[in-house]
Scaffold this motif. Structure first.
Motif, PDB file in Angstrom:
ATOM      1  N   VAL A 240     -38.429   3.454 -23.399  1.00 37.21           N
ATOM      2  CA  VAL A 240     -39.100   5.015 -23.575  1.00 37.21           C
ATOM      3  C   VAL A 240     -40.097   4.858 -24.732  1.00 37.21           C
ATOM      4  CG1 VAL A 240     -38.432   7.137 -24.303  1.00 37.21           C
ATOM      5  CG2 VAL A 240     -37.042   6.155 -22.704  1.00 37.21           C
ATOM      6  N   GLU A 241     -39.731   4.195 -25.697  1.00 41.03           N
ATOM      7  CA  GLU A 241     -40.581   4.055 -26.866  1.00 41.03           C
ATOM      8  C   GLU A 241     -41.906   3.504 -26.559  1.00 41.03           C
ATOM      9  OE1 GLU A 241     -39.946   3.971 -31.414  1.00 41.03           O
ATOM     10  OE2 GLU A 241     -39.378   2.030 -30.427  1.00 41.03           O
ATOM     11  N   GLU A 242     -41.660   2.136 -25.742  1.00 41.14           N
ATOM     12  CA  GLU A 242     -42.580   1.304 -24.928  1.00 41.14           C
ATOM     13  C   GLU A 242     -43.755   2.285 -24.085  1.00 41.14           C
ATOM     14  OE1 GLU A 242     -45.525  -1.690 -24.863  1.00 41.14           O
ATOM     15  OE2 GLU A 242     -43.844  -1.314 -26.224  1.00 41.14           O
ATOM     16  N   LEU A 255     -30.376  10.876 -22.294  1.00 47.26           N
ATOM     17  CA  LEU A 255     -29.319  10.132 -22.306  1.00 47.26           C
ATOM     18  C   LEU A 255     -28.350  11.019 -21.914  1.00 47.26           C
ATOM     19  CD1 LEU A 255     -30.296   8.300 -25.477  1.00 47.26           C
ATOM     20  CD2 LEU A 255     -29.464   7.007 -23.768  1.00 47.26           C
ATOM     21  N   PHE A 256     -28.023  11.040 -20.515  1.00 40.51           N
ATOM     22  CA  PHE A 256     -26.787  11.575 -19.893  1.00 40.51           C
ATOM     23  C   PHE A 256     -25.546  11.002 -20.113  1.00 40.51           C
ATOM     24  CE2 PHE A 256     -30.525  13.662 -18.087  1.00 40.51           C
ATOM     25  CZ  PHE A 256     -30.327  14.958 -17.972  1.00 40.51           C
ATOM     26  N   GLY A 257     -24.448  11.248 -20.678  1.00 39.49           N
ATOM     27  CA  GLY A 257     -23.145  10.897 -20.849  1.00 39.49           C
ATOM     28  C   GLY A 257     -22.283  11.412 -21.732  1.00 39.49           C
ATOM     29  N   ALA A 272     -31.954   7.318 -31.201  1.00 39.84           N
ATOM     30  CA  ALA A 272     -32.707   8.528 -30.403  1.00 39.84           C
ATOM     31  C   ALA A 272     -33.667   9.188 -31.203  1.00 39.84           C
ATOM     32  CB  ALA A 272     -31.869   9.256 -29.554  1.00 39.84           C
ATOM     33  N   ALA A 273     -32.952   9.726 -32.391  1.00 36.31           N
ATOM     34  CA  ALA A 273     -33.833  10.720 -33.333  1.00 36.31           C
ATOM     35  C   ALA A 273     -35.012   9.850 -33.797  1.00 36.31           C
ATOM     36  CB  ALA A 273     -32.961  11.306 -34.348  1.00 36.31           C
ATOM     37  N   ARG A 274     -35.045   8.686 -33.955  1.00 32.27           N
ATOM     38  CA  ARG A 274     -35.945   7.884 -34.960  1.00 32.27           C
ATOM     39  C   ARG A 274     -37.145   7.427 -33.912  1.00 32.27           C
ATOM     40  NH1 ARG A 274     -31.854   4.558 -36.715  1.00 32.27           N
ATOM     41  NH2 ARG A 274     -32.648   2.627 -35.542  1.00 32.27           N
ATOM     42  N   ILE A 275     -36.970   7.640 -32.483  1.00 31.19           N
ATOM     43  CA  ILE A 275     -38.271   7.339 -31.783  1.00 31.19           C
ATOM     44  C   ILE A 275     -39.460   8.190 -31.876  1.00 31.19           C
ATOM     45  CG2 ILE A 275     -39.043   7.395 -29.382  1.00 31.19           C
ATOM     46  CD1 ILE A 275     -36.497   6.680 -28.456  1.00 31.19           C
ATOM     47  N   GLY A 276     -40.463   7.435 -32.177  1.00 36.36           N
ATOM     48  CA  GLY A 276     -41.684   8.385 -32.623  1.00 36.36           C
ATOM     49  C   GLY A 276     -42.758   8.139 -31.861  1.00 36.36           C
ATOM     50  N   GLY A 281     -36.347  10.823 -27.876  1.00 33.21           N
ATOM     51  CA  GLY A 281     -35.112  10.702 -27.201  1.00 33.21           C
ATOM     52  C   GLY A 281     -34.319  11.745 -27.334  1.00 33.21           C
ATOM     53  N   HIS A 282     -33.374  12.257 -26.501  1.00 30.23           N
ATOM     54  CA  HIS A 282     -32.347  13.216 -26.328  1.00 30.23           C
ATOM     55  C   HIS A 282     -31.097  12.872 -26.068  1.00 30.23           C
ATOM     56  CE1 HIS A 282     -36.098  15.968 -26.823  1.00 30.23           C
ATOM     57  NE2 HIS A 282     -36.453  15.057 -25.958  1.00 30.23           N
ATOM     58  N   MET A 283     -30.017  13.025 -26.748  1.00 26.81           N
ATOM     59  CA  MET A 283     -28.975  13.238 -26.371  1.00 26.81           C
ATOM     60  C   MET A 283     -28.332  14.347 -25.335  1.00 26.81           C
ATOM     61  SD  MET A 283     -27.885  10.064 -27.620  1.00 26.81           S
ATOM     62  CE  MET A 283     -26.339  10.003 -27.158  1.00 26.81           C
ATOM     63  N   MET A 284     -27.966  14.370 -24.072  1.00 28.79           N
ATOM     64  CA  MET A 284     -27.902  15.560 -23.157  1.00 28.79           C
ATOM     65  C   MET A 284     -26.331  15.669 -22.765  1.00 28.79           C
ATOM     66  SD  MET A 284     -31.089  16.128 -22.598  1.00 28.79           S
ATOM     67  CE  MET A 284     -30.938  17.335 -21.166  1.00 28.79           C
TER      68      MET A 284
END
Length: 399
Positions: A240-242, A255-257, A272-276, A281-284
């Motif tokens: 995702v970051e790339e 991220l579902f789970g 996930a919180a550090r992606i810039g 990123g989101h924990m769903m």
């Protein structure tokens, strides 16, 4: 194990009694832990198709009144007679020490199976195999070992050949090694799906965008599953970051789970919180029905290593969400017929580039998704799965 050395195997299999008495076969489905996953979806799909006049299903959840018990509320249930103090993590490797711990309740479970007149124990994951396989053998019940994991699993190689009467696997990849004793008892039965599911892609996409506060032009990348190393959730976030560096649209990794099903603790949400940059990123959390949330994603990423045959991959095909997956495990088998894009394992740059190409070629993407839906509907129906499993039940009853 040594305490069981003097135990005699039951000499009159309950299956024979069922056949002689003309009653329905009693099939026991034990489940360890209390976290819902693909195996539970598959079993419910099976139960909804089985003829109740021929098969009596008995669900045995580890935790009465828990999520699994509620999920199977429409079928008869009984409590595990020997629940463990601490459940094993789903998807994690079961070593010798954990396997021995799971054997602590063998005697109680064996008596339970005999008292209930269970003809066949149908175990569906590594934890349930470890807890119930020997109990089934001691009780004189037939054991149907449903393998949904890696063919290198110790249980499949060393335990199933000794205790299982039949072995089902979810893909060719998951079959035991050719020429092995286990292979002689194994066959592929693809997992069942409601192949007529529908979901409004526009509605679900709008729902996700509102939930995460993203703009309408955002790229929504989905990850669905347990947060374990084999499934590579950190590799998903790397991709995702790339991707955020490759496209001029905001990119959101979803991220579902179930957060309880993790080997990472706080490491994953922190990453996930550090992606810039252009990505987030989101924990769903765990959300149902899964196919509807999949329909809201622009692409499903499957970075997993040696995934036997992921349910979410097939569900994405059914709702026409494009799939980009690793060339590993059963992924190539599921995507046969040019139904998705395959990438090298542990190559987030290559996976991100594949997604970028998909986004840039809408006509080819739509054609691939339509082709995938047609293929999935033909190969993964609940009816076909139930026919195959019922045939195995009959063979076990006649043996």
């Amino acid at each position: 194990m040594s305490g069981l050395a003097g135990t005699q195997l039951a000499s009159a299999p309950p299956v024979g009694r069922a056949r002689a008495q003309g009653r329905p076969l009693t099939i026991c489905f034990p489940f360890s832990g209390d976290e819902l996953g693909g195996s539970h979806m598959s079993v419910r799909g099976l139960l909804e198709q089985l003829d109740p006049s021929r098969y009596h299903a008995l669900i045995v959840p580890e935790r009465p009144g828990g999520d699994i018990a509620e999920f199977f509320a429409s079928w008869p249930q009984a409590a595990d007679p020997a629940p463990p103090r601490q459940s094993l993590v789903p998807g994690a490797r079961i070593g010798p020490a954990k396997a021995l711990g799971a054997l602590a309740g063998v005697r109680a479970r064996s008596r339970f199976l005999q008292a209930r007149g269970v003809d066949i124990v149908h175990s569906n994951d590594g934890r349930s195999h470890a807890a119930w396989a020997l109990a089934a053998r001691l009780a004189g019940s037939r054991l149907l070992w449903h393998h949904r994991g890696d063919p290198s699993a110790r249980g499949l190689r060393y335990v199933a050949p000794l205790l299982a009467d039949r072995i089902l696997t979810v893909s060719r990849f998951s079959l035991p090694a050719q020429g092995s004793r286990a292979a002689q008892r194994a066959q592929v039965v693809h997992s069942p799906f409601d192949t007529q599911v529908e979901a409004s892609r526009e509605t679900m996409r709008a729902r996700i965008l509102e939930h995460i506060g993203a703009p309408a032009n955002a790229v929504l990348c989905g990850y669905f599953g347990n947060f374990i190393e084999r499934k590579r959730p950190l590799g998903f976030l790397d991709t995702v970051e790339e991707l955020g560096r490759l496209v001029d649209r905001p990119v959101h990794g979803l991220l579902f789970g179930d957060p309880r099903n993790t080997e990472y603790g706080e490491l994953l949400p922190e990453r996930a919180a550090r992606i810039g940059g252009n990505a987030r990123g989101h924990m769903m959390g765990f959300r149902s029905p899964g196919h509807a949330w999949l329909a809201g994603c622009d692409v499903l990423l499957v970075p997993a290593a040696r995934e036997p045959l992921g349910r979410t991959l097939v569900e994405a095909m059914l709702v026409k969400t494009p799939v980009v997956a690793t060339r590993s495990g059963g992924n190539p088998e599921a995507l046969e017929g040019d139904c998705g894009i395959l990438c090298d394992l542990d190559d987030p740059v290559g996976m991100a580039r594949a997604v970028a190409r998909l986004l840039a070629e809408p006509e080819q993407r739509q054609a691939m998704c339509l082709r995938a839906q047609v293929v999935a509907r033909a190969r993964f129906s609940r009816e076909h799965h139930a026919e195959q499993v019922a045939s195995v039940y009959t063979e076990l009853a006649m043996s």
